[in-house]
Write an enzyme that holds these catalytic residues in place. Structure first.
Site, PDB file in Angstrom:
ATOM      1  N   LYS A  94       0.855  -1.186   0.000  1.00 26.42           N
ATOM      2  CA  LYS A  94       0.000   0.000   0.000  1.00 26.42           C
ATOM      3  C   LYS A  94       0.897   1.243   0.000  1.00 26.42           C
ATOM      4  O   LYS A  94       1.831   1.354   0.800  1.00 26.42           O
ATOM      5  CB  LYS A  94      -0.876  -0.034   1.247  1.00 26.42           C
ATOM      6  CG  LYS A  94      -2.203   0.659   1.108  1.00 26.42           C
ATOM      7  CD  LYS A  94      -3.084   0.285   2.283  1.00 26.42           C
ATOM      8  CE  LYS A  94      -4.352   1.089   2.284  1.00 26.42           C
ATOM      9  NZ  LYS A  94      -5.086   0.916   3.529  1.00 26.42           N
TER      10      LYS A  94
HETATM   11  C1  E4P Z   1      -8.431   1.883   3.583  1.00 24.21           C
HETATM   12  O1  E4P Z   1      -7.687   1.064   3.125  1.00 24.21           O
HETATM   13  C2  E4P Z   1      -8.250   2.553   4.860  1.00 24.21           C
HETATM   14  O2  E4P Z   1      -7.540   1.682   5.697  1.00 24.21           O
HETATM   15  C3  E4P Z   1      -9.548   2.846   5.572  1.00 24.21           C
HETATM   16  O3  E4P Z   1     -10.660   2.437   4.810  1.00 24.21           O
HETATM   17  C4  E4P Z   1      -9.661   4.219   6.121  1.00 24.21           C
HETATM   18  O4  E4P Z   1     -10.892   4.337   6.792  1.00 24.21           O
HETATM   19  P1  E4P Z   1     -11.218   5.521   7.816  1.00 24.21           P
HETATM   20  O5  E4P Z   1     -11.439   6.763   7.053  1.00 24.21           O
HETATM   21  O6  E4P Z   1     -12.448   5.059   8.529  1.00 24.21           O
HETATM   22  O7  E4P Z   1     -10.017   5.630   8.731  1.00 24.21           O
END
Ligand code: E4P
Length: 218
Positions: free
Chosen positions: A84
């Protein structure tokens, strides 16, 4: 549509994996920090629970050389890891490098179609379009998802649009309507997808009638 669980909690992954419908897991530095365990320990445990799933693990450096070192280290842990990468200039450069090496990537912190275009052109496997954080500031996060899905189709990019920052089941329904390729969501939201009051009422009636008649399966 692929369904991913957005968590760093190994026990949640274990429970969700038993349903047989989970295609992967997304983590981020915040989720890993909440896991109470080390980064490698958490990510490899998740990979082993879902050996055929795509497991996203994020680099934390912000300059190209260090991001590359971290990406190569993380991707060496297990075959099903997807690296990522945040959508910053060195991040896009990194995605291009990793894509040429055959290492799969998930470009994160994407909020607009223009950002998604850059990620797609760099060869991202997944493009994580955050919706909840946009809704939080009184805009409609799903607009960029719909436009990015259209862009992927119009130009024939291989990237998949992953709806992230999902806060409730309606986001999942809207992701389906937009034709998104993937939705990632917290474990508790995936549990909510099962729920319908008429299912509970209907099942109770079936079982009450069955038991009142004194029937048996075998
Ligand atoms: C995506 O890969 C992120 O880890 C996640 O969906 C972020 O979510 P949040 O905005 O609830 O922190």
């Amino acid at each position: 549509m692929k369904l991913f669980v957005d968590t760093g909690d190994i026990e949640e992954v274990r429970q969700a994996a038993q349903w047989g419908i989970v295609d992967g897991v997304t983590t981020n530095p915040t989720l890993i920090s909440k896991s109470g365990k080390g980064f490698k320990e958490t990510v490899t445990a998740i990979c082993d629970i879902l050996p055929h799933g795509d497991i996203s693990a994020e680099v934390v450096a912000t300059n190209y050389d260090d991001m590359l070192k971290e990406a190569l280290e993380i991707s060496s842990w297990r075959e099903n890891i997807v690296v990522k990468v945040p959508l910053i200039e060195p991040g896009i450069r990194l995605v291009r490098t990793l894509s040429e090496k055959g290492i799969r990537t998930n470009v994160t912190l994407v909020f607009s179609v223009s950002q998604a275009l850059l990620a797609a052109k760099a060869g991202a496997t997944y493009i994580s379009n955050f919706v909840g954080r946009v809704d939080d500031i009184s805009d409609d996060g799903m607009n960029a998802v719909a436009a990015s899905v259209e862009m992927i189709h119009n130009y024939g990019f291989d990237s998949e649009i992953l709806v992230a920052s999902v806060r409730h089941p309606l986001h999942v329904v809207q992701a389906v309507e937009a034709g998104a390729h993937v939705s990632t969501m917290p474990f508790k939201i995936m549990q909510m997808l099962f729920k319908h009051p008429l299912t509970d009422i209907g099942l109770k009636r079936f079982l009450d009638d069955w038991n009142a008649a004194g029937l048996k399966v075998m």
